[in-house]
Motif scaffolding. Sequence first.
Motif, mmCIF file in Angstrom:
data_model
loop_
_atom_site.group_PDB
_atom_site.id
_atom_site.type_symbol
_atom_site.label_atom_id
_atom_site.label_comp_id
_atom_site.label_asym_id
_atom_site.label_seq_id
_atom_site.Cartn_x
_atom_site.Cartn_y
_atom_site.Cartn_z
ATOM 1 N N SER A 105 0.816 -1.220 0.000
ATOM 2 C CA SER A 105 0.000 0.000 0.000
ATOM 3 C C SER A 105 0.848 1.268 0.000
ATOM 4 O O SER A 105 0.419 2.291 -0.541
ATOM 5 N N ASN A 106 2.023 1.214 0.606
ATOM 6 C CA ASN A 106 2.902 2.387 0.636
ATOM 7 C C ASN A 106 4.127 2.226 -0.259
ATOM 8 O O ASN A 106 5.047 3.044 -0.202
ATOM 9 N N ALA A 107 4.145 1.166 -1.064
ATOM 10 C CA ALA A 107 5.288 0.912 -1.946
ATOM 11 C C ALA A 107 5.114 1.663 -3.263
ATOM 12 O O ALA A 107 3.985 1.973 -3.671
ATOM 13 N N PRO A 108 6.213 1.970 -3.947
ATOM 14 C CA PRO A 108 6.113 2.656 -5.241
ATOM 15 C C PRO A 108 5.334 1.837 -6.266
ATOM 16 O O PRO A 108 5.231 0.608 -6.159
ATOM 17 N N ASP A 139 15.241 -2.997 -3.069
ATOM 18 C CA ASP A 139 14.785 -1.730 -3.630
ATOM 19 C C ASP A 139 14.403 -1.850 -5.096
ATOM 20 O O ASP A 139 13.643 -1.047 -5.617
ATOM 21 N N LYS A 140 14.908 -2.900 -5.760
ATOM 22 C CA LYS A 140 14.540 -3.180 -7.152
ATOM 23 C C LYS A 140 14.424 -4.689 -7.340
ATOM 24 O O LYS A 140 15.230 -5.446 -6.802
ATOM 25 N N SER A 193 10.540 -4.593 -12.693
ATOM 26 C CA SER A 193 9.752 -4.166 -11.537
ATOM 27 C C SER A 193 10.461 -3.122 -10.698
ATOM 28 O O SER A 193 11.683 -2.939 -10.775
ATOM 29 N N GLY A 194 9.659 -2.478 -9.863
ATOM 30 C CA GLY A 194 10.206 -1.637 -8.817
ATOM 31 C C GLY A 194 10.628 -2.510 -7.651
ATOM 32 O O GLY A 194 11.095 -3.634 -7.856
ATOM 33 N N PRO A 195 10.449 -2.046 -6.423
ATOM 34 C CA PRO A 195 10.847 -2.832 -5.260
ATOM 35 C C PRO A 195 10.183 -4.210 -5.208
ATOM 36 O O PRO A 195 9.060 -4.397 -5.689
ATOM 37 N N ALA A 196 10.909 -5.158 -4.615
ATOM 38 C CA ALA A 196 10.368 -6.479 -4.297
ATOM 39 C C ALA A 196 10.180 -6.516 -2.788
ATOM 40 O O ALA A 196 11.155 -6.465 -2.032
ATOM 41 N N VAL A 197 8.923 -6.565 -2.356
ATOM 42 C CA VAL A 197 8.587 -6.454 -0.932
ATOM 43 C C VAL A 197 8.366 -7.853 -0.360
ATOM 44 O O VAL A 197 7.434 -8.553 -0.765
#
Length: 312
Positions: A105-108, A139-140, A193-197
């Motif tokens: 929810s708060n990730a890019p 972060d990526k 992709s952007g960050p991997a959470v």
Amino acid sequence: MQPTTVSIIIPCYNKRAYVAATIKSALAQTHPCEVIVVDDGSTDGSLNEIKHFDGRVEWVTGPNRGGCAARNTGVEMASGEFLQFLDADDILPPDKIARQLAALSNAPEGSVALCPWRMLHDDGRVDLPDPRPYWKSYDKGINFLLDMWMHGGFFPTHPWLVPRALAEASGPWNTELAADQDGEYFGRLLTLSGPAVFCSDTVVHYRSPPEGAVSRDKSRRAGESRIQAFEVVAESILSRRNDRAARRACLSRIRKTAYALREFDDMVAKAAAWEKRLSVFDFSPSLPPTARGLVGLLGIKRGLQARALLKT
């Protein structure tokens, strides 16, 4: 604000003993989801099991075209902002989707979520998770992929939660591959992709692959597919970054792939060509200790030859 929509896509081919439990785990999500089941021409009565959920899931059936084609059909049917792939013998815990959506929810924009997995056996036993160094957030996505390739690990299809827009940007599942289809698909996706959470507060269950499963296929066709899958993802990685870390990760991955295919001289030769192209010296940690030393010093081709001589 409208709630985030998620589509769970379940391809099914001859999984009569498991598919009902898999569908129930999808329907039990605490975050309501659209559940889509694509029967891929099953002949064992799987479709009858699926029909028991008529009205609660969307389902479709057709001729057998393979799991990748079935997943692509599911994506075409899906309306969700996020996609959850779930093989017809695996299990999601009820909080999986909700926890990953909260983490994102708060990730890019363009971030993906993943979580730990543990092996589920037919007798009901569930192995403890086997944590790896890359079981963490990045972060990526490409940085996560490089660490996973470096250490020789993998993730099945269902720990992931993927934004639909990112899935569309990376392209459909490759229906031409006979093995490592998920590695190729998520590899392409992670390079974009952007960050991997990493969500450590939920764990999925991965069914121990039976004999005859794609992941256990050691045929020439499967071997060629694994090499092809590596090449597609490696080209995507190297087009975005060609530093030492990226080349070491690609080297580790192709060496591990060739080690598993060492009975096929032409595939080992392809790996040797990649070693030359990558032009980096390294003792790849994805290999067993003895092979790691020999291959690191001599290269994949001569290292495997030396290993064979030592064994005799």
